[in-house]
Motif scaffolding. Structure first.
Motif, PDB file in Angstrom:
ATOM      1  N   PHE A 263       0.847  -1.196   0.000  1.00 42.25           N
ATOM      2  CA  PHE A 263       0.000   0.000   0.000  1.00 42.25           C
ATOM      3  C   PHE A 263       0.879   1.242   0.000  1.00 42.25           C
ATOM      4  O   PHE A 263       1.876   1.322   0.722  1.00 42.25           O
ATOM      5  CB  PHE A 263      -0.926   0.023   1.223  1.00 42.25           C
ATOM      6  CG  PHE A 263      -2.178  -0.763   1.023  1.00 42.25           C
ATOM      7  CD1 PHE A 263      -3.234  -0.250   0.279  1.00 42.25           C
ATOM      8  CD2 PHE A 263      -2.308  -2.027   1.567  1.00 42.25           C
ATOM      9  CE1 PHE A 263      -4.390  -0.979   0.087  1.00 42.25           C
ATOM     10  CE2 PHE A 263      -3.466  -2.766   1.389  1.00 42.25           C
ATOM     11  CZ  PHE A 263      -4.511  -2.248   0.643  1.00 42.25           C
ATOM     12  N   VAL A 264       0.507   2.204  -0.827  1.00 41.65           N
ATOM     13  CA  VAL A 264       1.245   3.458  -0.949  1.00 41.65           C
ATOM     14  C   VAL A 264       0.392   4.572  -0.340  1.00 41.65           C
ATOM     15  O   VAL A 264      -0.779   4.728  -0.690  1.00 41.65           O
ATOM     16  CB  VAL A 264       1.557   3.771  -2.431  1.00 41.65           C
ATOM     17  CG1 VAL A 264       2.250   5.118  -2.566  1.00 41.65           C
ATOM     18  CG2 VAL A 264       2.390   2.656  -3.040  1.00 41.65           C
ATOM     19  N   PHE A 265       0.991   5.342   0.554  1.00 39.52           N
ATOM     20  CA  PHE A 265       0.330   6.448   1.246  1.00 39.52           C
ATOM     21  C   PHE A 265       0.930   7.767   0.795  1.00 39.52           C
ATOM     22  O   PHE A 265       2.059   7.811   0.297  1.00 39.52           O
ATOM     23  CB  PHE A 265       0.536   6.322   2.765  1.00 39.52           C
ATOM     24  CG  PHE A 265      -0.155   5.142   3.383  1.00 39.52           C
ATOM     25  CD1 PHE A 265      -1.334   5.307   4.086  1.00 39.52           C
ATOM     26  CD2 PHE A 265       0.383   3.864   3.285  1.00 39.52           C
ATOM     27  CE1 PHE A 265      -1.969   4.227   4.666  1.00 39.52           C
ATOM     28  CE2 PHE A 265      -0.243   2.780   3.868  1.00 39.52           C
ATOM     29  CZ  PHE A 265      -1.421   2.967   4.560  1.00 39.52           C
ATOM     30  N   LYS A 266       0.224   8.859   1.036  1.00 39.13           N
ATOM     31  CA  LYS A 266       0.737  10.189   0.707  1.00 39.13           C
ATOM     32  C   LYS A 266       1.849  10.601   1.669  1.00 39.13           C
ATOM     33  O   LYS A 266       2.734  11.370   1.315  1.00 39.13           O
ATOM     34  CB  LYS A 266      -0.387  11.222   0.728  1.00 39.13           C
ATOM     35  CG  LYS A 266      -1.372  11.041  -0.400  1.00 39.13           C
ATOM     36  CD  LYS A 266      -2.464  12.067  -0.371  1.00 39.13           C
ATOM     37  CE  LYS A 266      -3.448  11.807  -1.501  1.00 39.13           C
ATOM     38  NZ  LYS A 266      -4.584  12.701  -1.483  1.00 39.13           N
ATOM     39  N   LYS A 267       1.778  10.105   2.898  1.00 39.48           N
ATOM     40  CA  LYS A 267       2.771  10.454   3.905  1.00 39.48           C
ATOM     41  C   LYS A 267       3.484   9.202   4.399  1.00 39.48           C
ATOM     42  O   LYS A 267       2.848   8.192   4.702  1.00 39.48           O
ATOM     43  CB  LYS A 267       2.099  11.145   5.095  1.00 39.48           C
ATOM     44  CG  LYS A 267       1.448  12.467   4.753  1.00 39.48           C
ATOM     45  CD  LYS A 267       0.807  13.085   5.972  1.00 39.48           C
ATOM     46  CE  LYS A 267       0.153  14.417   5.645  1.00 39.48           C
ATOM     47  NZ  LYS A 267      -0.515  14.992   6.824  1.00 39.48           N
ATOM     48  N   ASP A 268       4.800   9.290   4.518  1.00 38.08           N
ATOM     49  CA  ASP A 268       5.592   8.162   4.990  1.00 38.08           C
ATOM     50  C   ASP A 268       5.195   7.719   6.393  1.00 38.08           C
ATOM     51  O   ASP A 268       5.204   6.524   6.704  1.00 38.08           O
ATOM     52  CB  ASP A 268       7.088   8.505   4.979  1.00 38.08           C
ATOM     53  CG  ASP A 268       7.645   8.627   3.574  1.00 38.08           C
ATOM     54  OD1 ASP A 268       7.003   8.119   2.620  1.00 38.08           O
ATOM     55  OD2 ASP A 268       8.719   9.244   3.416  1.00 38.08           O
TER      56      ASP A 268
END
Length: 181
Positions: A69-74
């Protein structure tokens, strides 16, 4: 790792080799989730989801790595994997189900898929309303459904409870192609 997931999914479906011609695979399916709160929205996308459909048996299986899953914030990615989903302990989510009243002759249909969703070490029976399109013999499935965080024993510290919704909206889209080894 994807080869292991593919092997597990195929072993689920390949009870007899004659059914292989009725199976299609989506190697880069998409699953996203969205959590709305008044403090901050949380959204993530996973474009590495593996799914197999056997339309002659109306069966579907889905498997995905939670760390994909890729998020906008680390920091969201870190909290999701370490504190909530615990990806080291529960690296995958899986779904196995049956498409109710599936008609492989129709070009477009909306059906219910009944099955079991496995997340965070918990298996839950769910029903998902799904749009099914057939184009040139290949299927595309898409839909959305909600899950309750508490149903999957995901612990949220009280201090952060207002930052994470109790219900998470999940969307998916799988574009299938004939399976070729």
């Amino acid at each position: 790792m994807n080869k292991i997931l593919l092997f597990l999914l195929l072993s689920f479906f390949m009870t007899d080799l004659s059914s292989a011609q009725n199976q299609q695979i989506a190697r880069q399916g998409q699953v996203s989730f969205f959590s709305y709160t008044s403090v901050e929205n949380i959204e993530a996308n996973n474009n590495q989801v593996l799914s197999i459909i056997d339309y002659s048996k109306s069966k579907i299986a889905v498997s995905m790595l939670m760390r994909a899953f890729v998020f906008k914030k680390d920091l969201m990615y870190e909290h999701f994997n370490e504190s909530y989903i615990e990806s080291d302990l529960y690296p995958k989510a899986n779904f196995e189900g049956t498409i109710i009243d599936f008609d492989e002759n129709l070009a477009s249909q909306t059906k219910i898929i009944k099955g079991q969703l496995f997340i965070h070490g918990v298996t839950k029976d769910i029903e998902i309303k799904t749009n099914i399109q057939k184009n040139k013999g290949n299927y595309t499935l898409d839909g959305e459904f909600d899950v309750l965080v508490k149903d999957f024993k995901i612990k949220i510290p009280p201090i952060l409870a207002s930052n994470i919704a109790k219900t998470i909206a999940i969307k998916f889209r799988f574009q299938y192609q004939p399976y070729e080894e």
